[in-house]
Design a protein around this motif. Structure first.
Motif, PDB file in Angstrom:
ATOM      1  N   PHE A  95       8.132 -16.612  30.312  1.00  0.00           N
ATOM      2  CA  PHE A  95       7.136 -17.414  31.025  1.00  0.00           C
ATOM      3  C   PHE A  95       7.773 -18.014  32.273  1.00  0.00           C
ATOM      4  N   GLY A  96       7.135 -17.819  33.411  1.00  0.00           N
ATOM      5  CA  GLY A  96       7.704 -18.255  34.679  1.00  0.00           C
ATOM      6  C   GLY A  96       8.490 -17.170  35.378  1.00  0.00           C
ATOM      7  N   HIS A  97       8.659 -16.009  34.717  1.00  0.00           N
ATOM      8  CA  HIS A  97       9.335 -14.845  35.303  1.00  0.00           C
ATOM      9  C   HIS A  97       8.295 -13.723  35.413  1.00  0.00           C
ATOM     10  N   SER A 138       5.853 -21.757  36.013  1.00  0.00           N
ATOM     11  CA  SER A 138       6.813 -22.557  35.252  1.00  0.00           C
ATOM     12  C   SER A 138       8.177 -22.403  35.886  1.00  0.00           C
ATOM     13  N   PRO A 139       8.989 -23.472  35.901  1.00  0.00           N
ATOM     14  CA  PRO A 139      10.391 -23.298  36.287  1.00  0.00           C
ATOM     15  C   PRO A 139      11.057 -22.312  35.330  1.00  0.00           C
ATOM     16  N   ARG A 140      12.078 -21.632  35.797  1.00  0.00           N
ATOM     17  CA  ARG A 140      12.745 -20.627  34.962  1.00  0.00           C
ATOM     18  C   ARG A 140      13.800 -21.258  34.066  1.00  0.00           C
ATOM     19  N   LEU A 141      13.408 -22.329  33.390  1.00  0.00           N
ATOM     20  CA  LEU A 141      14.281 -23.061  32.479  1.00  0.00           C
ATOM     21  C   LEU A 141      13.447 -23.451  31.271  1.00  0.00           C
ATOM     22  N   ASP A 142      13.865 -23.042  30.078  1.00  0.00           N
ATOM     23  CA  ASP A 142      12.976 -23.201  28.938  1.00  0.00           C
ATOM     24  C   ASP A 142      12.999 -24.582  28.307  1.00  0.00           C
ATOM     25  N   TYR A 143      13.775 -25.540  28.900  1.00  0.00           N
ATOM     26  CA  TYR A 143      13.724 -26.893  28.356  1.00  0.00           C
ATOM     27  C   TYR A 143      12.609 -27.727  28.997  1.00  0.00           C
TER      28      TYR A 143
END
Length: 364
Positions: free
Chosen positions: A165-167, A301-306
């Motif tokens: 998600f976000g990619h 979404s930012p490409r960071l899953d936190y």
């Protein structure tokens, strides 16, 4: 207002009453970035080796170092951190060193008030540089996760879809793959699962490969078995269609959220609560930041899953991101806190703001 005056105003903004100015080290350990930000972000780190052989990277952002230092003072201790200074990342264009400013609010008891404060900070930073009407893109990670949890699919695929998600390109490749008929993997026929690691070890030794360098037999065997399980888990075509439709929704916030509600109804999903929460956060962003023309992008979404909850980015006339931020309640737990800790912040791309401001003045 001159460039120096604006920079001084920005310094005052990040160190005003109630905000602790964060002076994080420039050289930090790279492990948290590889663990939390993934290989894509890790490939942009600028690495160096200390005299004792320890590996360091030049600080690629402020959020992780601030969060790590905050844990030392107590994860649940409310705090506000401002910053302004250089960060270092390998980039395809532009310098590897550039300035960022920002605000990080950790463990504040009222998450709505914290989001208001971050949005107000972003608005104030834009005002310093005379940016009155940025383009704003908004997304909701919570809403996507609720949608994904409602989809009909084997559970083994949910974390893999969430990770993309976000990619957009990676997500498209994965959905394209899932849409194709699954073909059984070729493998060591007749070998029980518990014997695959031994089979891998023997194969590696036969081919002169080390069992200790790079990936070991146990990891290779685990990944092989995991891939077998994935290949055997079929995702229904109607689920793939629903995901593609969801991720393509983008436009006026009210219309986009209505489209998601209609899609959820078509899929039989109970998403009214998540949609209402997203709508409330968007309204908060609009009102607190005195902003208009927001675009809700369901796939953003930012490409960071936190990251969790609402995320946003504000761009200039040339499309360059000037401010980006959002809620990231998972970060402190991922770093070692016992529970999730409310967190929200934003980063200001200083040199882009200065360039945008300069271009505007040149045209006057």
């Amino acid at each position: 207002m001159t460039a120096d005056t604006r920079r001084e105003a920005l310094k005052n903004l990040v160190s005003t009453d109630g905000i602790s100015f964060a002076a994080t080290p420039i050289l930090i350990g790279p492990a948290p970035y590889f663990d939390l930000a993934g290989e894509e972000f890790g490939s942009r780190l600028i690495l160096t080796i200390g005299a004792d052989g320890s590996e360091f990277c030049l600080r690629p952002d402020f959020t992780l170092p601030i969060a790590i230092e905050h844990l030392k003072s107590g994860a649940s201790t409310p705090a506000a951190y401002g910053y302004l200074g250089p960060i270092f990342r390998q980039r395809t264009d532009g310098p590897a060193e550039f300035d960022q400013a920002g605000l990080e609010l950790l463990a504040l008891p009222d998450s709505d008030a914290a989001l208001d404060r971050v949005i107000g900070f972003a608005r104030a930073a834009l005002d310093i540089y005379g940016i009155a009407s940025p383009a704003i893109r908004v997304g909701s990670i919570d809403l996507f996760e609720a949608f994904l949890a409602s989809c009909d699919m084997p559970d083994v695929w949910r974390p893999r879809i969430r990770a993309r998600f976000g990619h957009p390109r990676a997500m498209t490749r994965l959905l394209d793959r899932l849409a194709d008929p699954h073909k059984p993997m070729e493998g060591p026929k007749g070998i029980p699962q518990q014997g695959i690691a031994d089979w891998v070890s023997e194969l590696m030794l036969t081919n002169g490969l080390s069992l200790t360098e790079s990936r070991g037999p146990d990891e290779i065997a685990r990944r092989y078995l995991e891939k077998q399980a994935l290949e055997a888990a079929h995702v229904p075509s109607h689920t793939i269609d629903l995901l593609r439709t969801y991720l393509a929704i983008s436009g006026d916030t009210d219309q986009a959220l209505s489209a998601i509600a209609e899609l959820a109804e078509r899929g039989g999903f109970a998403l009214s609560g998540a949609i209402e929460d997203a709508a409330a956060s968007v309204a908060q962003l609009r009102n607190s930041g005195r902003l208009s023309g927001l675009v809700f992008d369901a796939g953003f979404s930012p490409r960071l899953d936190y990251y969790t909850g609402i995320t946003f980015e504000m761009t200039g006339k040339d499309g360059a991101v000037l401010v980006s931020g959002g809620q990231y309640d998972r970060l402190l737990k991922r770093l070692g806190a016992e529970t999730e800790i409310p967190a929200v912040g934003c980063a200001v791309w200083v040199e882009r703001l200065e360039a945008s401001c300069g271009a505007g003045e040149a045209g006057q």
